[in-house]
Design an enzyme around this catalytic site. Structure first.
Site, PDB file in Angstrom:
ATOM      1  N   LYS A  72      -1.602   2.290  -1.425  1.00 43.70           N
ATOM      2  CA  LYS A  72      -2.407   1.129  -1.197  1.00 43.70           C
ATOM      3  C   LYS A  72      -4.268   1.357  -1.051  1.00 43.70           C
ATOM      4  CE  LYS A  72       1.519  -1.018   1.675  1.00 43.70           C
ATOM      5  NZ  LYS A  72       1.499  -1.728   2.807  1.00 43.70           N
ATOM      6  N   TYR A  84       4.753 -10.064  -2.964  1.00 37.67           N
ATOM      7  CA  TYR A  84       4.994 -10.084  -1.694  1.00 37.67           C
ATOM      8  C   TYR A  84       5.587 -11.666  -1.143  1.00 37.67           C
ATOM      9  CZ  TYR A  84       3.044  -5.454  -0.114  1.00 37.67           C
ATOM     10  OH  TYR A  84       3.055  -4.041   0.150  1.00 37.67           O
ATOM     11  N   ASN A 100      -1.424   0.595   5.718  1.00 40.67           N
ATOM     12  CA  ASN A 100      -0.454   1.719   6.192  1.00 40.67           C
ATOM     13  C   ASN A 100      -0.396   2.443   4.922  1.00 40.67           C
ATOM     14  OD1 ASN A 100       0.957  -0.024   4.734  1.00 40.67           O
ATOM     15  ND2 ASN A 100       2.717  -0.226   6.452  1.00 40.67           N
ATOM     16  N   HIS A 160       3.578   1.681   0.051  1.00 42.75           N
ATOM     17  CA  HIS A 160       4.588   0.729   0.026  1.00 42.75           C
ATOM     18  C   HIS A 160       5.961   1.265  -0.556  1.00 42.75           C
ATOM     19  CE1 HIS A 160       7.306  -2.767  -0.525  1.00 42.75           C
ATOM     20  NE2 HIS A 160       7.328  -2.346  -1.974  1.00 42.75           N
ATOM     21  N   GLU A 171      11.139  -4.804  -8.160  1.00 48.81           N
ATOM     22  CA  GLU A 171       9.916  -4.283  -8.160  1.00 48.81           C
ATOM     23  C   GLU A 171       9.103  -3.401  -9.267  1.00 48.81           C
ATOM     24  OE1 GLU A 171       9.696  -4.654  -3.331  1.00 48.81           O
ATOM     25  OE2 GLU A 171       9.586  -2.693  -4.020  1.00 48.81           O
TER      26      GLU A 171
END
Ligand code: CMP
Length: 140
Positions: free
Chosen positions: A11, A51, A114, A117, A128
């Site tokens: 990320k 998302y 964070n 993913h 995905e």
């Protein structure tokens, strides 16, 4: 389980801090092979579609803003039980709950920022992966 492929994103909080090599080392040390990888900068719309399952959640808008704020690395990881192994290596979503030595324990800044993913199930992994990669880009 068996031999699987899973989808992963490094990320913006991690690409910004130049942590992609350190994160990839943790995947490889755990026996996961990076069989596809590219650096992209998503639009907010692209992040929003990725998302979509979270579209009713209060953090959705902030999540889409963050994921489109800076480049990310999208990747496909392969190995024995790759989906659950990747989730182990990542650690809990909230870094405060992540086990020592996991990516989120070592690098994540907050629940939202964070660092990584990872897909949560075979069905989502397939969807995905197909969102970002074509078959000929996956080189095992
Ligand atoms: P990820 O695995 O990418 O899936 C959805 C993301 O939403 C999650 O990691 C977190 O980074 C982010 N997020 C932000 N706030 C929350 C929250 N309160 N609960 C769960 N996920 C959150």
């Amino acid at each position: 389980m068996g031999f699987e492929r899973t989808f992963s994103i490094i990320k913006p909080d991690a690409t910004r801090r130049n942590l992609t090599g350190k994160i990839n080392a943790k995947f490889e040390e755990a026996g996961l092979r990076i069989v596809a990888q590219k650096r992209i900068h998503m639009t907010k719309e692209q992040a929003g579609k990725f998302y979509e399952v979270h579209s009713e959640r209060p953090f959705y808008d902030e999540l889409c803003d963050f994921m489109s704020s800076e480049p990310v690395i999208v990747q496909v990881l392969e190995g024995e039980s790759a989906i659950s192994k990747n989730r182990e290596v990542m650690g809990a979503t909230n870094p405060a709950d992540a086990a020592p030595g996991t990516i989120r324990a070592d690098f994540a800044e907050s629940m939202g920022e964070n660092s990584v993913h990872g897909s949560d199930a075979p069905e989502t992994a397939a969807i995905e992966i197909a969102y970002f990669f074509s078959g000929i880009e996956l080189v095992g």
